[in-house]
Design a protein around this motif. Structure first.
Motif, PDB file in Angstrom:
ATOM      1  N   LEU A   1       0.769  -1.149   0.087  1.00  0.00           N
ATOM      2  CA  LEU A   1       0.049   0.106   0.075  1.00  0.00           C
ATOM      3  C   LEU A   1       0.802   1.182   0.026  1.00  0.00           C
ATOM      4  O   LEU A   1       1.704   1.381   0.968  1.00  0.00           O
ATOM      5  N   ALA A   2       0.782   1.988  -1.156  1.00  0.00           N
ATOM      6  CA  ALA A   2       1.634   3.400  -1.304  1.00  0.00           C
ATOM      7  C   ALA A   2       0.957   4.311  -0.244  1.00  0.00           C
ATOM      8  O   ALA A   2      -0.189   4.836  -0.764  1.00  0.00           O
ATOM      9  N   TRP A   3       1.289   4.857   0.658  1.00  0.00           N
ATOM     10  CA  TRP A   3       0.765   5.667   1.623  1.00  0.00           C
ATOM     11  C   TRP A   3       1.563   6.801   1.688  1.00  0.00           C
ATOM     12  O   TRP A   3       2.656   6.955   2.218  1.00  0.00           O
ATOM     13  N   SER A   4       1.199   8.022   1.347  1.00  0.00           N
ATOM     14  CA  SER A   4       1.596   9.429   1.228  1.00  0.00           C
ATOM     15  C   SER A   4       1.204  10.123   2.310  1.00  0.00           C
ATOM     16  O   SER A   4       2.012  11.321   2.612  1.00  0.00           O
ATOM     17  N   GLY A   5       0.251   9.505   3.307  1.00  0.00           N
ATOM     18  CA  GLY A   5      -0.021  10.617   4.300  1.00  0.00           C
ATOM     19  C   GLY A   5      -1.379  11.289   4.133  1.00  0.00           C
ATOM     20  O   GLY A   5      -1.594  12.066   4.974  1.00  0.00           O
ATOM     21  N   GLY A   6      -1.471  11.502   2.594  1.00  0.00           N
ATOM     22  CA  GLY A   6      -2.806  12.314   2.356  1.00  0.00           C
ATOM     23  C   GLY A   6      -3.983  11.798   2.468  1.00  0.00           C
ATOM     24  O   GLY A   6      -4.222  10.469   3.009  1.00  0.00           O
ATOM     25  N   PRO A   7      -5.220  12.414   2.249  1.00  0.00           N
ATOM     26  CA  PRO A   7      -6.653  11.894   2.400  1.00  0.00           C
ATOM     27  C   PRO A   7      -6.707  10.719   1.824  1.00  0.00           C
ATOM     28  O   PRO A   7      -7.337   9.639   2.369  1.00  0.00           O
ATOM     29  N   SER A   8      -6.512  10.716   0.539  1.00  0.00           N
ATOM     30  CA  SER A   8      -6.974   9.376  -0.469  1.00  0.00           C
ATOM     31  C   SER A   8      -6.319   8.103   0.162  1.00  0.00           C
ATOM     32  O   SER A   8      -6.868   7.284   0.383  1.00  0.00           O
ATOM     33  N   SER A   9      -5.099   8.204   0.175  1.00  0.00           N
ATOM     34  CA  SER A   9      -4.141   7.071   0.702  1.00  0.00           C
ATOM     35  C   SER A   9      -4.448   6.712   1.994  1.00  0.00           C
ATOM     36  O   SER A   9      -4.531   5.523   2.282  1.00  0.00           O
TER      37      SER A   9
ATOM     38  N   VAL B   1       2.818  -1.567   4.018  1.00  0.00           N
ATOM     39  CA  VAL B   1       2.511  -0.079   3.871  1.00  0.00           C
ATOM     40  C   VAL B   1       3.983   0.657   3.457  1.00  0.00           C
ATOM     41  O   VAL B   1       4.954  -0.054   4.224  1.00  0.00           O
ATOM     42  N   ILE B   2       3.977   1.364   2.676  1.00  0.00           N
ATOM     43  CA  ILE B   2       5.329   2.049   2.279  1.00  0.00           C
ATOM     44  C   ILE B   2       5.175   3.427   2.335  1.00  0.00           C
ATOM     45  O   ILE B   2       3.882   4.119   1.785  1.00  0.00           O
ATOM     46  N   PHE B   3       6.097   4.284   3.058  1.00  0.00           N
ATOM     47  CA  PHE B   3       6.047   5.765   3.073  1.00  0.00           C
ATOM     48  C   PHE B   3       7.329   6.317   2.679  1.00  0.00           C
ATOM     49  O   PHE B   3       8.275   5.928   3.096  1.00  0.00           O
ATOM     50  N   ILE B   4       7.119   7.084   1.574  1.00  0.00           N
ATOM     51  CA  ILE B   4       8.469   7.949   1.171  1.00  0.00           C
ATOM     52  C   ILE B   4       8.574   9.062   1.589  1.00  0.00           C
ATOM     53  O   ILE B   4       7.591  10.064   1.575  1.00  0.00           O
TER      54      ILE B   4
ATOM     55  N   ILE C   1      -1.718   0.803  12.683  1.00  0.00           N
ATOM     56  CA  ILE C   1      -2.172   0.288  11.716  1.00  0.00           C
ATOM     57  C   ILE C   1      -1.665  -1.204  11.835  1.00  0.00           C
ATOM     58  O   ILE C   1      -2.488  -2.180  11.606  1.00  0.00           O
ATOM     59  N   GLY C   2      -0.430  -1.614  12.415  1.00  0.00           N
ATOM     60  CA  GLY C   2      -0.042  -3.011  12.472  1.00  0.00           C
ATOM     61  C   GLY C   2       0.559  -3.560  11.209  1.00  0.00           C
ATOM     62  O   GLY C   2       0.939  -4.917  11.526  1.00  0.00           O
ATOM     63  N   PHE C   3       0.222  -3.052  10.156  1.00  0.00           N
ATOM     64  CA  PHE C   3       0.895  -4.029   8.935  1.00  0.00           C
ATOM     65  C   PHE C   3       2.441  -3.708   8.902  1.00  0.00           C
ATOM     66  O   PHE C   3       3.001  -2.806   9.313  1.00  0.00           O
ATOM     67  N   PRO C   4       3.070  -4.573   8.390  1.00  0.00           N
ATOM     68  CA  PRO C   4       4.435  -4.326   7.968  1.00  0.00           C
ATOM     69  C   PRO C   4       4.682  -3.320   7.204  1.00  0.00           C
ATOM     70  O   PRO C   4       4.180  -3.100   6.110  1.00  0.00           O
ATOM     71  N   TRP C   5       5.606  -2.485   7.632  1.00  0.00           N
ATOM     72  CA  TRP C   5       5.526  -1.094   6.938  1.00  0.00           C
ATOM     73  C   TRP C   5       7.402  -0.834   6.559  1.00  0.00           C
ATOM     74  O   TRP C   5       8.096  -1.352   7.139  1.00  0.00           O
ATOM     75  N   HIS C   6       7.424  -0.057   5.645  1.00  0.00           N
ATOM     76  CA  HIS C   6       8.728   0.342   5.004  1.00  0.00           C
ATOM     77  C   HIS C   6       8.845   1.824   4.959  1.00  0.00           C
ATOM     78  O   HIS C   6       8.002   2.617   4.109  1.00  0.00           O
ATOM     79  N   VAL C   7       9.542   2.453   5.717  1.00  0.00           N
ATOM     80  CA  VAL C   7       9.833   3.918   5.577  1.00  0.00           C
ATOM     81  C   VAL C   7      11.333   4.231   4.806  1.00  0.00           C
ATOM     82  O   VAL C   7      12.230   3.951   5.132  1.00  0.00           O
TER      83      VAL C   7
END
Length: 480
Positions: free
Chosen positions: A77-85, A110-113, A140-146
């Motif tokens: 999941l490409a999460w940018s922090g914005g409303p839609s993502s 989840v990935i956050f760039i 959220i609890g998902f495996p994430w990548h920053v």
């Protein structure tokens, strides 16, 4: 002389009356009982529960209609922090819960760039943003990548090559995969696991990350890479090229993380409004040949990793209402076009045009969006579907330029440029101008690295490379 009280000519047309607001007498258009709290369109007033069911149904229907994500598949999941993502992540989170009627069966991450270096943010501001991001990812609890955007400098050269594309799944493969997945989970549940009824499957629970893991997994980028990235974006002369470059680097980084961790699908939070704006923007940028890939539900141009857009049926208005009513957390991160004037870039100009037109004609976004659904993903005189022909180095789309065709504007520019550089150049024994090399398409090119790179770019990327300030303006076909 004008007479007082006399009426000359027809009366001026009256403005249409505003849409009626829901009052105490109005009821929800769905249940006909509860008081409405949201008006999506004129006359479509929903109560809280019906609006949530309507919102979730659009997300699930988009995934169920296309059937591209198979059970047990890893999805990033490409999460940018914005409303839609942020709303997209909430939909996936609720879809995996035990209370969901039809649970989602894929394994998310989840990935956050961090794009602070491209936006000129200081290290303190970037650290403050990461401090807001970490609690949300932990909840959220998902495996994430920053990852930081500076890591694009350490990507392998394989990111610029088209990976082998898997053959299309035959009809009925999705249903067979679901039945097989449910049967395996039923066997696991009957073999000593928790009591599971037939059709109810335990999805793998994400690993809880401690505070020590949060600190160790986020590595600050090297100072040399941050300086190189800042210098790269400072050298871009226009905001339009800067936004296109940022989008290209972001996509390459997301795809590399997906391949490195075994994700076969990538979800983005592109909404219906954003896709309508993107369609008009790409037309202005000369990317009309790739509209079906850039705005469709699925994007298979990268071969082994498919990009999907499950939020493409939701408008920004619906997303804003949902996040407000159900307290969906988000993080504001300044972008390269933050506080930019309306005419600063093609992206900003098209956004202002579409949104202003939407106010006057409420069906503007839906009309443009429905047009994008009719576009076919057919290659332009290229190899058959499923094979990997010549691709653009930056956007990985099939090359859409034909220098031999003098009927196009690009062909005229290229022929004019070649005539200027060939006239004073002596010929070799074979009749080719000295210092020129022959390209696969038959046109001559200078033995220049910049020209060789330009030959491997599509028309839209070539135009953007003119504004990078790295000398690509001297490449064939890019002369002013």
């Amino acid at each position: 002389m004008c007479q007082v009280g006399e009426d000359y000519g027809e009366p001026a047309p009256r403005e249409p009356p505003p849409a009626p607001r829901p009052s105490r007498e109005h009821k929800c258009v769905k249940c006909k009982e509860a008081q409405p709290v949201v008006v999506i369109r004129a006359g479509d007033a929903f109560c809280r529960d019906c609006f949530k069911a309507f919102y979730i149904h659009k997300f699930r229907a988009m995934l169920g209609k296309n059937r591209l994500i198979f059970p047990g598949e890893k999805v990033l999941l490409a999460w940018s922090g914005g409303p839609s993502s942020s709303s997209m992540v909430r939909q996936v989170l609720e879809g995996l819960s035990q209370d969901s009627a039809k649970r989602l069966r894929f394994v998310p991450g989840v990935i956050f760039i961090d794009e602070g270096a491209a936006c000129g943010r200081s290290p303190e501001e970037r650290a403050k943003t990461l401090a807001e991001v970490k609690p949300i990812l932990q909840a959220i609890g998902f495996p994430w990548h920053v990852v930081a955007l500076e890591e694009v400098f350490s990507l392998p050269p394989s990111v610029l090559r088209c990976s082998s594309q898997e053959p299309a799944a035959p009809d009925g493969a999705y249903k067979a995969a679901v039945d097989n997945f449910l049967q395996q989970q039923h066997v696991l549940g009957a073999g000593g696991g928790p009591g599971l009824a037939h059709g109810e499957e335990p999805l793998p629970q994400p690993r809880a990350q401690s505070a020590w893991d949060l600190q160790s997994l986020v590595r600050p980028p090297a100072a040399a890479q941050t300086e190189a990235l800042s210098h790269l974006f400072c050298s871009v002369r226009t905001l339009t090229a800067k936004e296109e470059l940022l989008q290209t680097l972001r996509v390459h980084l997301i795809l590399h993380v997906a391949r490195a961790h075994g994700y076969s699908k990538v979800m983005t939070g592109d909404s219906c409004t954003r896709l309508a704006i993107k369609l008009m923007t790409n037309l202005a940028l000369g990317r009309g040949a790739f509209l079906a890939w850039d705005t469709g539900f699925s994007d298979e141009r990268h071969g082994d990793v498919v990009v999907v857009r499950p939020m493409r049926e939701h408008t920004l208005k619906e997303v804003a209402f949902y996040n407000r009513l159900f307290s969906v957390p988000s993080v504001f991160t300044p972008a390269v076009d933050t506080k930019a004037p309306e005419k600063a870039s093609i992206h900003r100009l098209m956004e202002a045009f579409i949104l202003r037109l939407q106010i006057q004609f409420p069906s503007t976004v839906s009309t443009v969006y429905r047009t994008s659904e009719k576009l076919a993903k057919a290659p332009r005189d290229g190899p058959a579907a499923g094979t990997c022909g010549p691709r653009c180095l930056l956007c990985m789309c099939t090359l859409d330029v034909d220098t031999a065709d003098s009927a196009t504007a690009f062909g005229v520019q290229t022929a004019s440029h070649l005539s200027q550089i060939q006239s004073p150049t002596p010929l070799t024994e074979t009749g080719t101008p000295q210092g020129l090399c022959c390209s696969p398409g038959g046109a001559s090119r200078r033995e220049d690295p910049q020209a060789c790179i330009a030959e491997q770019l599509c028309y839209g990327c070539r135009v953007n490379m003119k504004d990078l300030g790295l000398g690509f303006g001297r490449a064939p076909g890019l002369s002013d």
